[in-house]
Design a protein around this motif. Structure first.
Motif, PDB file in Angstrom:
ATOM      1  N   SER A  42      54.339   8.826  30.904  1.00 52.29           N
ATOM      2  CA  SER A  42      55.252   9.915  31.227  1.00 52.29           C
ATOM      3  C   SER A  42      54.924  11.151  30.397  1.00 52.29           C
ATOM      4  CB  SER A  42      56.694   9.468  30.983  1.00 52.29           C
ATOM      5  OG  SER A  42      57.580  10.537  31.247  1.00 52.29           O
ATOM      6  N   ASN A  43      54.100  12.046  30.958  1.00 49.63           N
ATOM      7  CA  ASN A  43      53.703  13.271  30.254  1.00 49.63           C
ATOM      8  C   ASN A  43      54.918  14.097  29.838  1.00 49.63           C
ATOM      9  OD1 ASN A  43      51.292  12.346  31.300  1.00 49.63           O
ATOM     10  ND2 ASN A  43      50.619  14.323  32.039  1.00 49.63           N
ATOM     11  N   CYS A  44      55.836  14.272  30.756  1.00 46.91           N
ATOM     12  CA  CYS A  44      56.981  15.145  30.501  1.00 46.91           C
ATOM     13  C   CYS A  44      57.921  14.592  29.435  1.00 46.91           C
ATOM     14  CB  CYS A  44      57.747  15.392  31.789  1.00 46.91           C
ATOM     15  SG  CYS A  44      56.800  16.353  32.983  1.00 46.91           S
ATOM     16  N   SER A  45      57.830  13.316  29.146  1.00 42.26           N
ATOM     17  CA  SER A  45      58.701  12.714  28.139  1.00 42.26           C
ATOM     18  C   SER A  45      58.079  12.674  26.751  1.00 42.26           C
ATOM     19  CB  SER A  45      59.093  11.295  28.560  1.00 42.26           C
ATOM     20  OG  SER A  45      59.874  11.335  29.736  1.00 42.26           O
ATOM     21  N   LEU A  46      56.835  13.113  26.611  1.00 43.97           N
ATOM     22  CA  LEU A  46      56.177  13.073  25.298  1.00 43.97           C
ATOM     23  C   LEU A  46      57.007  13.740  24.193  1.00 43.97           C
ATOM     24  CD1 LEU A  46      52.448  13.736  26.295  1.00 43.97           C
ATOM     25  CD2 LEU A  46      53.464  11.570  25.585  1.00 43.97           C
ATOM     26  N   PRO A  47      57.599  14.922  24.420  1.00 43.41           N
ATOM     27  CA  PRO A  47      58.378  15.550  23.346  1.00 43.41           C
ATOM     28  C   PRO A  47      59.595  14.739  22.907  1.00 43.41           C
ATOM     29  CG  PRO A  47      57.883  17.139  25.054  1.00 43.41           C
ATOM     30  CD  PRO A  47      57.468  15.802  25.578  1.00 43.41           C
ATOM     31  N   TYR A  48      60.117  13.903  23.798  1.00 44.45           N
ATOM     32  CA  TYR A  48      61.296  13.120  23.439  1.00 44.45           C
ATOM     33  C   TYR A  48      60.989  12.063  22.389  1.00 44.45           C
ATOM     34  CZ  TYR A  48      63.403  15.577  27.299  1.00 44.45           C
ATOM     35  OH  TYR A  48      63.864  16.567  28.123  1.00 44.45           O
ATOM     36  N   HIS A  49      59.726  11.733  22.211  1.00 43.36           N
ATOM     37  CA  HIS A  49      59.355  10.830  21.123  1.00 43.36           C
ATOM     38  C   HIS A  49      59.530  11.536  19.783  1.00 43.36           C
ATOM     39  CE1 HIS A  49      57.524   7.623  18.917  1.00 43.36           C
ATOM     40  NE2 HIS A  49      56.485   8.350  18.569  1.00 43.36           N
ATOM     41  N   LEU A  50      59.195  12.833  19.732  1.00 50.88           N
ATOM     42  CA  LEU A  50      59.383  13.585  18.479  1.00 50.88           C
ATOM     43  C   LEU A  50      60.850  13.710  18.113  1.00 50.88           C
ATOM     44  CD1 LEU A  50      56.852  16.548  18.768  1.00 50.88           C
ATOM     45  CD2 LEU A  50      56.636  14.452  17.447  1.00 50.88           C
ATOM     46  N   SER A  51      61.706  13.868  19.102  1.00 48.55           N
ATOM     47  CA  SER A  51      63.131  14.059  18.839  1.00 48.55           C
ATOM     48  C   SER A  51      63.823  12.754  18.458  1.00 48.55           C
ATOM     49  CB  SER A  51      63.820  14.632  20.069  1.00 48.55           C
ATOM     50  OG  SER A  51      63.898  13.650  21.092  1.00 48.55           O
ATOM     51  N   GLY A  52      63.196  11.632  18.781  1.00 46.56           N
ATOM     52  CA  GLY A  52      63.828  10.349  18.521  1.00 46.56           C
ATOM     53  C   GLY A  52      64.583   9.804  19.714  1.00 46.56           C
ATOM     54  N   ILE A  53      64.712  10.600  20.776  1.00 51.13           N
ATOM     55  CA  ILE A  53      65.385  10.119  21.983  1.00 51.13           C
ATOM     56  C   ILE A  53      64.627   8.907  22.528  1.00 51.13           C
ATOM     57  CG2 ILE A  53      65.932  10.679  24.393  1.00 51.13           C
ATOM     58  CD1 ILE A  53      66.489  13.569  23.415  1.00 51.13           C
ATOM     59  N   VAL A  54      63.296   8.988  22.518  1.00 46.19           N
ATOM     60  CA  VAL A  54      62.443   7.847  22.861  1.00 46.19           C
ATOM     61  C   VAL A  54      61.861   7.352  21.533  1.00 46.19           C
ATOM     62  CG1 VAL A  54      60.398   7.056  24.101  1.00 46.19           C
ATOM     63  CG2 VAL A  54      61.897   8.778  25.140  1.00 46.19           C
ATOM     64  N   GLU A  55      62.465   6.309  20.982  1.00 47.02           N
ATOM     65  CA  GLU A  55      62.063   5.838  19.655  1.00 47.02           C
ATOM     66  C   GLU A  55      60.678   5.219  19.634  1.00 47.02           C
ATOM     67  OE1 GLU A  55      65.006   3.436  17.685  1.00 47.02           O
ATOM     68  OE2 GLU A  55      66.632   4.696  18.447  1.00 47.02           O
ATOM     69  N   ASP A  56      60.389   4.363  20.591  1.00 42.78           N
ATOM     70  CA  ASP A  56      59.111   3.656  20.634  1.00 42.78           C
ATOM     71  C   ASP A  56      58.190   4.377  21.616  1.00 42.78           C
ATOM     72  OD1 ASP A  56      56.960   1.927  20.852  1.00 42.78           O
ATOM     73  OD2 ASP A  56      58.171   0.150  21.252  1.00 42.78           O
ATOM     74  N   SER A  57      57.077   4.899  21.118  1.00 45.13           N
ATOM     75  CA  SER A  57      56.157   5.650  21.976  1.00 45.13           C
ATOM     76  C   SER A  57      55.628   4.802  23.127  1.00 45.13           C
ATOM     77  CB  SER A  57      54.986   6.203  21.157  1.00 45.13           C
ATOM     78  OG  SER A  57      54.249   5.145  20.577  1.00 45.13           O
ATOM     79  N   GLN A  58      55.603   3.501  22.978  1.00 42.42           N
ATOM     80  CA  GLN A  58      55.122   2.644  24.067  1.00 42.42           C
ATOM     81  C   GLN A  58      56.072   2.643  25.262  1.00 42.42           C
ATOM     82  OE1 GLN A  58      51.927   1.380  24.161  1.00 42.42           O
ATOM     83  NE2 GLN A  58      51.932   2.769  22.418  1.00 42.42           N
ATOM     84  N   GLU A 141      51.885  10.399  19.125  1.00 40.29           N
ATOM     85  CA  GLU A 141      52.043   9.434  18.020  1.00 40.29           C
ATOM     86  C   GLU A 141      51.452  10.002  16.734  1.00 40.29           C
ATOM     87  OE1 GLU A 141      51.819   5.154  20.382  1.00 40.29           O
ATOM     88  OE2 GLU A 141      49.960   6.110  19.759  1.00 40.29           O
ATOM     89  N   ASN A 142      50.256  10.585  16.828  1.00 41.18           N
ATOM     90  CA  ASN A 142      49.620  11.166  15.639  1.00 41.18           C
ATOM     91  C   ASN A 142      50.453  12.305  15.064  1.00 41.18           C
ATOM     92  OD1 ASN A 142      47.462   9.398  15.808  1.00 41.18           O
ATOM     93  ND2 ASN A 142      46.187  10.815  16.971  1.00 41.18           N
ATOM     94  N   MET A 143      50.962  13.161  15.924  1.00 32.16           N
ATOM     95  CA  MET A 143      51.788  14.277  15.469  1.00 32.16           C
ATOM     96  C   MET A 143      53.077  13.768  14.831  1.00 32.16           C
ATOM     97  SD  MET A 143      53.137  17.405  17.771  1.00 32.16           S
ATOM     98  CE  MET A 143      53.847  18.866  17.064  1.00 32.16           C
ATOM     99  N   ASN A 144      53.718  12.818  15.477  1.00 33.22           N
ATOM    100  CA  ASN A 144      54.972  12.271  14.958  1.00 33.22           C
ATOM    101  C   ASN A 144      54.751  11.579  13.613  1.00 33.22           C
ATOM    102  OD1 ASN A 144      57.778  11.905  15.271  1.00 33.22           O
ATOM    103  ND2 ASN A 144      57.462   9.809  15.958  1.00 33.22           N
ATOM    104  N   ASP A 145      53.674  10.820  13.477  1.00 30.61           N
ATOM    105  CA  ASP A 145      53.364  10.161  12.202  1.00 30.61           C
ATOM    106  C   ASP A 145      53.156  11.192  11.104  1.00 30.61           C
ATOM    107  OD1 ASP A 145      53.499   7.704  13.452  1.00 30.61           O
ATOM    108  OD2 ASP A 145      51.314   7.428  13.565  1.00 30.61           O
ATOM    109  N   PHE A 146      52.446  12.270  11.398  1.00 34.25           N
ATOM    110  CA  PHE A 146      52.196  13.325  10.402  1.00 34.25           C
ATOM    111  C   PHE A 146      53.509  13.984   9.986  1.00 34.25           C
ATOM    112  CE2 PHE A 146      51.279  17.635   9.029  1.00 34.25           C
ATOM    113  CZ  PHE A 146      50.229  17.439   8.150  1.00 34.25           C
ATOM    114  N   ILE A 147      54.353  14.287  10.956  1.00 34.73           N
ATOM    115  CA  ILE A 147      55.642  14.926  10.653  1.00 34.73           C
ATOM    116  C   ILE A 147      56.474  14.045   9.735  1.00 34.73           C
ATOM    117  CG2 ILE A 147      57.857  15.567  11.697  1.00 34.73           C
ATOM    118  CD1 ILE A 147      56.202  16.640  14.101  1.00 34.73           C
TER     119      ILE A 147
END
Length: 170
Positions: A42-58, A141-147
């Motif tokens: 889901s390309n459009c949902s990628l930012p929601y991983h950064l926000s925590g709305i989607v906790e598990d990137s998988q 995932e890489n961006m979120n881990d760095f943040i």
């Protein structure tokens, strides 16, 4: 046996083509090749991983090669980089990025849907480890881990597609 259709790219465009070809020809041998580790995410949902709305990137990954095979009889090969198109022989040269081997695959029809490569402007610091492009699950995932590791509180977003606008709303 039907025609052998090779599709370069296994995300939105490639997966859509594969599904359409299957509907049009139930006997076709369909092989979808994706350079990255995921197909149909889901390309459009990628930012929601950064926000925590989607906790598990998988959870962003909608399909995997087994589902494509079992549900649609489409072979989805991940971590496969297409190196060359051999038009005269109607083959492509592929590098298996996991096994670190190169092989050729023949085709009757070839569809190219490799996606886009992010543009990185020629600016001072563009290659700094805190500069990211976001195109897929691995990138986010890489961006979120760095943040998280660096306890980053502020970021600058450069770009103007739908993904950027969703990041700004988070």
């Amino acid at each position: 046996m039907g025609k052998k259709i090779l599709i370069v790219g296994g995300v939105a465009g490639g997966a859509s083509v594969a599904a359409r070809v299957r509907r049009l020809d139930e006997h076709a041998e369909i092989i979808m090749l994706e350079k990255g580790p995921h197909v149909s995410f889901s390309n459009c949902s990628l930012p929601y991983h950064l926000s925590g709305i989607v906790e598990d990137s998988q959870d962003l990954v909608l399909m995997n090669p087994d589902i494509f095979k079992n549900r649609y009889n489409i072979e989805a090969r991940v971590n496969q980089e297409v190196m060359k198109i051999n038009r005269d022989k109607k083959t492509i040269t592929i590098k298996d990025l996991i096994a670190d081997r190169t092989y050729e695959e023949p085709y009757d029809s070839l569809v190219l849907s490799p996606g886009a490569k992010p543009i990185r402007p020629n600016l001072d610091g563009i290659d700094h480890p805190n500069v990211f492009t976001v195109r897929n699950v691995v990138d986010i995932e890489n961006m979120n881990d760095f943040i998280k590791q660096e306890d980053i509180k502020n970021i600058a977003v450069i770009g103007g597609d739908l993904l950027v606008w969703r990041l700004l709303k988070i």
